[in-house]
Design an enzyme around this catalytic site. Structure first.
Site, mmCIF file in Angstrom:
data_model
loop_
_atom_site.group_PDB
_atom_site.id
_atom_site.type_symbol
_atom_site.label_atom_id
_atom_site.label_comp_id
_atom_site.label_asym_id
_atom_site.label_seq_id
_atom_site.Cartn_x
_atom_site.Cartn_y
_atom_site.Cartn_z
ATOM 1 N N GLU B 81 17.839 -37.110 -12.968
ATOM 2 C CA GLU B 81 18.951 -38.057 -12.882
ATOM 3 C C GLU B 81 19.486 -38.319 -14.285
ATOM 4 O O GLU B 81 20.320 -39.198 -14.480
ATOM 5 C CB GLU B 81 18.528 -39.351 -12.203
ATOM 6 C CG GLU B 81 17.434 -40.099 -12.923
ATOM 7 C CD GLU B 81 17.455 -41.561 -12.542
ATOM 8 O OE1 GLU B 81 17.323 -41.830 -11.356
ATOM 9 O OE2 GLU B 81 17.602 -42.406 -13.439
ATOM 10 N N CYS B 113 14.459 -40.073 -7.885
ATOM 11 C CA CYS B 113 13.150 -39.626 -8.351
ATOM 12 C C CYS B 113 12.582 -38.444 -7.570
ATOM 13 O O CYS B 113 11.467 -38.001 -7.861
ATOM 14 C CB CYS B 113 12.158 -40.784 -8.318
ATOM 15 S SG CYS B 113 12.573 -42.082 -9.489
ATOM 16 N N HIS B 237 4.865 -40.860 -4.923
ATOM 17 C CA HIS B 237 5.763 -41.197 -6.027
ATOM 18 C C HIS B 237 5.272 -42.480 -6.665
ATOM 19 O O HIS B 237 4.913 -43.429 -5.966
ATOM 20 C CB HIS B 237 7.206 -41.352 -5.518
ATOM 21 C CG HIS B 237 8.107 -41.960 -6.551
ATOM 22 N ND1 HIS B 237 8.214 -41.449 -7.824
ATOM 23 C CD2 HIS B 237 8.914 -43.056 -6.529
ATOM 24 C CE1 HIS B 237 9.050 -42.188 -8.529
ATOM 25 N NE2 HIS B 237 9.493 -43.174 -7.760
#
EC number: 2.3.3.10
Lengths: 132, 349
Positions: B81, B113, B237
């Site tokens: 990103e 992400c 994550h």
């Protein structure tokens, strides 16, 4: 920084330390030469990718930088002898207090510069102490 | 057909800033933040590092581990990103820097992400269809948190590259299957041209992270007919330490399963590299035959779940490049002023 086409032509050697080697006398060249200075017309040049390891021959610490490098001071600019023989000038990333002549270094991929906020970003090779 | 990770490589910049250092600038309670977030320090890029240089370093380590001819790579996809260019693919820079050009395809991915795991899935598709021999999927970021925003305590820098292939003798970890769960959930975003992302605060938790990670993970477990106890390790994550720990518990995984891949307390959230960094840290210590369950999350929002089995090949390739624990040892701690300079938060006039 260099013009965009001029930089683009050198991407192979800047990114990947691509040089040349004479198969006749065994000498390595960086930046690449297409003609052997020793063997002249009997020389046989072919591409060679350097391993990226070497040692510092000499260095200086830059405190008053050229435009575009002000934010990096103090930084180390060194003459590095690659293990295959050729010498080149490059920035060495690290604390100037810990640098020394004959220090072993290895190549890494970093930003070399940029043409302002809207221009091209120039990537290429710098060096770090070998065991970092 | 068997598809899997032929090799992997990670990279984490050497600089770190501690939670205490950020908290003292903004008048926050560092101890409360550390215990709440389970993050103690985060990685900071050098002045001359960005998502492209991090992706290249990770991809080069993956190439060193694999020992394969880079000309076999038919696709390079980089998820981030924080791509340095809005238009000009990071993946072209990476492909050139690992010697994979020119007979290959490349593109950049973006999904907050989880852009790195989206790239892994794309490479799995290309490899399994026979369109390419090997595909390089990378997640790399130099993530941004606005000054004073909660994200500043975790938004870090790092990247991981995975070389995906189908030659059984080359595979170090078989990806048995993958499953994704995606909705339009505006929990976090950054508009074009804006320097910092904005987010929905607590809204990023239940409707964002927990809903998508839980459904993605459950979806894959149901698809495969497996249970948490069938796995030796689990990776989620890790935007902070609290979220993956909580979701692991709710799904029935243990602390022992999550511990090896939980790297966020020491390096922060490496965004597109986050889940892949956990997988890399787990591969660094897994034994042949071990099974790894992983679920990446990207705001926006979606999750990608993977079921992985480690092969004998892991023992051959593991020590050819630095492990995650080797990469994160010996950090250089910097103060907030230097961090602000490295991140471009303060600029020379």
């Amino acid at each position: 920084m260099a013009s965009v086409p001029r930089f683009w032509r050198g991407i192979g050697s800047r990114y990947n330390l691509e040089g040349t080697r004479c198969n006749e006398c065994g000498e390595y060249f960086y930046p690449p030469r297409n003609f052997c200075v020793n063997c002249r017309r009997v020389g046989h040049i072919e591409p060679y990718k350097f391993k990226g390891t070497g040692e510092i021959i000499s260095y200086t610490v830059i405190h008053t930088a050229a435009e575009g490098f002000e934010d990096q001071t103090p930084y180390i600019l060194a003459i590095i002898q690659l293990d295959e023989g050729p010498r080149l000038t490059s920035q060495v990333i690290g604390n100037p207090e810990n640098i020394h002549i004959r220090m072993r270094v290895r190549s890494v991929f970093r930003k070399l510069g940029e043409d302002g906020e809207g221009g091209m970003i120039y990537y290429g090779t710098k060096f770090v102490p070998e065991h970092e | 057909m068997t598809i899997g990770i032929v090799s992997y490589g990670a990279y984490v910049p050497r600089y770190r800033i501690k939670v205490e250092e950020i908290a003292q600038v903004w008048g926050d309670n560092a101890e409360a933040l550390k215990s709440g977030l389970m993050v103690y320090e985060k990685s900071v890029p050098d002045i001359d590092e960005d998502a492209a240089t991090i992706a290249v370093e990770a991809a080069r380590y993956a190439m060193i581990r694999s020992g394969v001819d880079p000309e076999r790579i038919g696709a390079v996809y980089t998820g981030s990103e924080s791509h340095p260019y809005a238009v000009k693919p990071t993946s072209t820079i990476v492909a050139q820097a690992i010697g994979a050009t020119p007979n290959m395809t490349a593109a950049d991915f973006e999904f907050a992400c989880k852009a790195g795991t989206a790239a892994v899935q794309a490479c799995m598709g290309l490899v399994s269809s026979g369109m390419v021999d090997l595909g390089m999927a990378i997640g790399a970021d130099v993530s941004q948190g606005a000054p004073g925003d909660a994200l500043e305590y975790t938004a870090a820098a790092g990247g991981v590259a995975c070389l995906i292939g189908k030659n059984e003798s080359e595979i170090a970890a078989i990806i048995e299957d993958t499953y994704s769960f995606t909705t339009d959930t505006p929990d976090f975003w950054r508009r074009e041209g804006m320097p910092y992302p904005e987010h929905g605060g607590r809204f990023t938790g239940e409707p964002g992270y927990f809903k998508h990670v839980t459904n993605g993970a459950k979806g894959l477990l149901e698809k495969l007919g497996t249970k948490p106890k069938d796995y030796d390790y689990v990776v989620f994550h890790q935007p902070n330490g609290k979220f993956p720990t909580k979701v692991a518990k709710s799904l029935g995984f243990t602390k022992a399963q999550i511990a090896p891949g939980l790297v966020v307390p020491k390096i922060g959230n490496t965004y597109s590299g986050s889940c892949l960094m956990g997988i890399a840290a787990t591969l660094d210590q897994a034994k042949p035959g071990d099974r790894i369950f992983a679920t990446a999350f990207g705001s926006g929002a979606g999750s990608d779940a993977f079921s992985i089995t480690v092969t004998d090949r892991i023992e051959e390739i593991r020590n050819r490049a630095p492990t995650v624990s080797e990469l994160i040892k010996d950090p250089i701690y910097i103060d907030y002023a230097r961090y602000a300079k490295h991140k471009g938060k303060i600029r020379r006039s």
